[in-house]
Design a protein around this motif. Sequence first.
Motif, short mmCIF file in Angstrom:
data_model
loop_
_atom_site.label_atom_id
_atom_site.label_comp_id
_atom_site.label_asym_id
_atom_site.label_seq_id
_atom_site.Cartn_x
_atom_site.Cartn_y
_atom_site.Cartn_z
N THR A 396 0.84 -1.19 0.00
CA THR A 396 0.00 0.00 0.00
C THR A 396 0.88 1.25 0.00
O THR A 396 1.85 1.34 0.75
CB THR A 396 -0.90 0.03 1.25
OG1 THR A 396 -1.69 -1.16 1.28
CG2 THR A 396 -1.81 1.24 1.21
N GLU A 397 0.54 2.19 -0.87
CA GLU A 397 1.33 3.42 -0.94
C GLU A 397 1.16 4.27 0.33
O GLU A 397 0.04 4.45 0.82
CB GLU A 397 0.94 4.24 -2.16
CG GLU A 397 1.38 3.62 -3.47
CD GLU A 397 1.09 4.51 -4.66
OE1 GLU A 397 1.85 4.48 -5.64
OE2 GLU A 397 0.08 5.26 -4.60
N SER A 448 11.43 0.75 -1.77
CA SER A 448 10.16 1.29 -2.23
C SER A 448 10.08 2.81 -2.09
O SER A 448 9.03 3.40 -2.39
CB SER A 448 9.00 0.67 -1.44
OG SER A 448 9.00 1.13 -0.09
N LYS A 465 6.18 2.41 0.42
CA LYS A 465 5.10 1.43 0.45
C LYS A 465 5.20 0.60 1.71
O LYS A 465 6.28 0.38 2.25
CB LYS A 465 5.16 0.52 -0.78
CG LYS A 465 4.94 1.23 -2.09
CD LYS A 465 5.04 0.25 -3.27
CE LYS A 465 4.80 0.96 -4.60
NZ LYS A 465 4.92 0.02 -5.75
#
Length: 498
Positions: A396-397, A448, A465
Amino acid sequence: MRARSKGNWLAAFCAAFCVLTAFAAGAWAESPDYGNSISTATSVTLNSSKAGAIGYAGDWDYFRISVPSSGTLTVYTTGSTDTYGYLKNSSGTDLASNDDSSDANFRISRTVTAGTYYVAVRHYNSSRTGSYIFNNQFSGSTAMDDHGNSISTATAINFNTGVSGVINNAGDVDYFRVQVPSSGTLTAYTTGSTDTYGILKNSSGTDLASNDDYNGNANFRVSASVPAGTDYIAVRHYNSTGTGAYAVYATFTATAQSTPTLLYPVNGSANVSAVTFQWNSSPGATNYRIIISQNSNFSGFNESSMTCDGTCSTATTTGTQYARSSFNLSGHTYYWRVRANNSTTNSASGWSAAWSFTTAGISYGYPYKNGPYSYSQSHSDPKAQYAYDFGMPLGTEVVASAGGTVASIKQDSTKYCPDTSCANDGNYVVVNHADGTSTLYLHLQANSVPVSVGQSVAKGQVVGKVGLSGYTYGPHLHFQRQQVCSSWWCQSMPVTLQ
């Protein structure tokens, strides 16, 4: 033979000079120069002066004076030492005492009869030392005067305690000195059958008020509003040729503390950052207490200990202003109020009305684009007291909660475990903000992070993320607003997410 005599005289002179020099230089600072009791008192002649010193903490010097007849005996010191003096009779009973007259030196003037008297000299501060000159003056009189007839010879009087006096002869005026602890109303009056006339005077001797007969009787009663300080009561017979006995009293009522009125920032102010709080003065106040609270009911303030928890702050100030450079919460409504205190009379006013203001600065958003996601505060570590754990899936960002500058990054770890051995293996991003705080985004996925140290980021911009790294039981985002320190892991701070 003459040469020997001259030599002996020079030797004696040198010895005396050396002793005096040693005294002046403080060589006797550890031993008393005169006796410290009636039995060891040093005799002094009338109308003479004598050098002395409080040589060590707690030192007392005693002097013995023989008075040949009735008259007025005045004893006092000169010099820079803050002395305290006592006049005692031949039995050692205190007749009078004094701290400061017109300066740091004591001065006592008393009508006495023939006999032996003692003067005890000490430092006002029991731990201090210093030199002084002891002086005595005697003026014989055929008419006894029980109290001094001027400000400098006034008899000290305590509140609510009668002091007997006599107008001894035509034109006699008796002076009394009273120490007022704070602003308020000073009242003086006499009782007895003598027709008295009273005058209240300030420390400079200026008349404040006077009275002859009060409420139809022969005694005076006089009142005046006074500030803290020394005031005097002058008592004489109404008839310039009259004499007679009386008792004089002094009473004092402190000015009631009025509740301060708040002035600035005005109630309901917005975008407040650095600010100087202001309120009006309260007559008689020696200091003020201010409380600034995150809660409208000021629940974080403990009235007994005068302390605050993390939701409020409190301070005292002698003036009517208090400066505050920053606040923990941005965009938050705070409440403040003030109380006036008088430390001398141990009294206080009621609290002022509470005013509110809203702080300026950063509005913090949720650290994700799409949601919502559940979150909780459940950390036992005090540094993470205000941190949130968001239950977000892997990948998930994560976005910046507020705009700022990237301060530090770690994104090279793939290690995680459910104990503290992995505490330093978590990937993270730290963003510094304009209000002097930072935000931490922890347990990120390896490699990320799309931003770099020193880069400016906007609110809502992706900074990484969700991953599995560091001390964690499963994928989630650890988010906290925190102080700026030398590490990536700093003391967390309260934050309101919007």
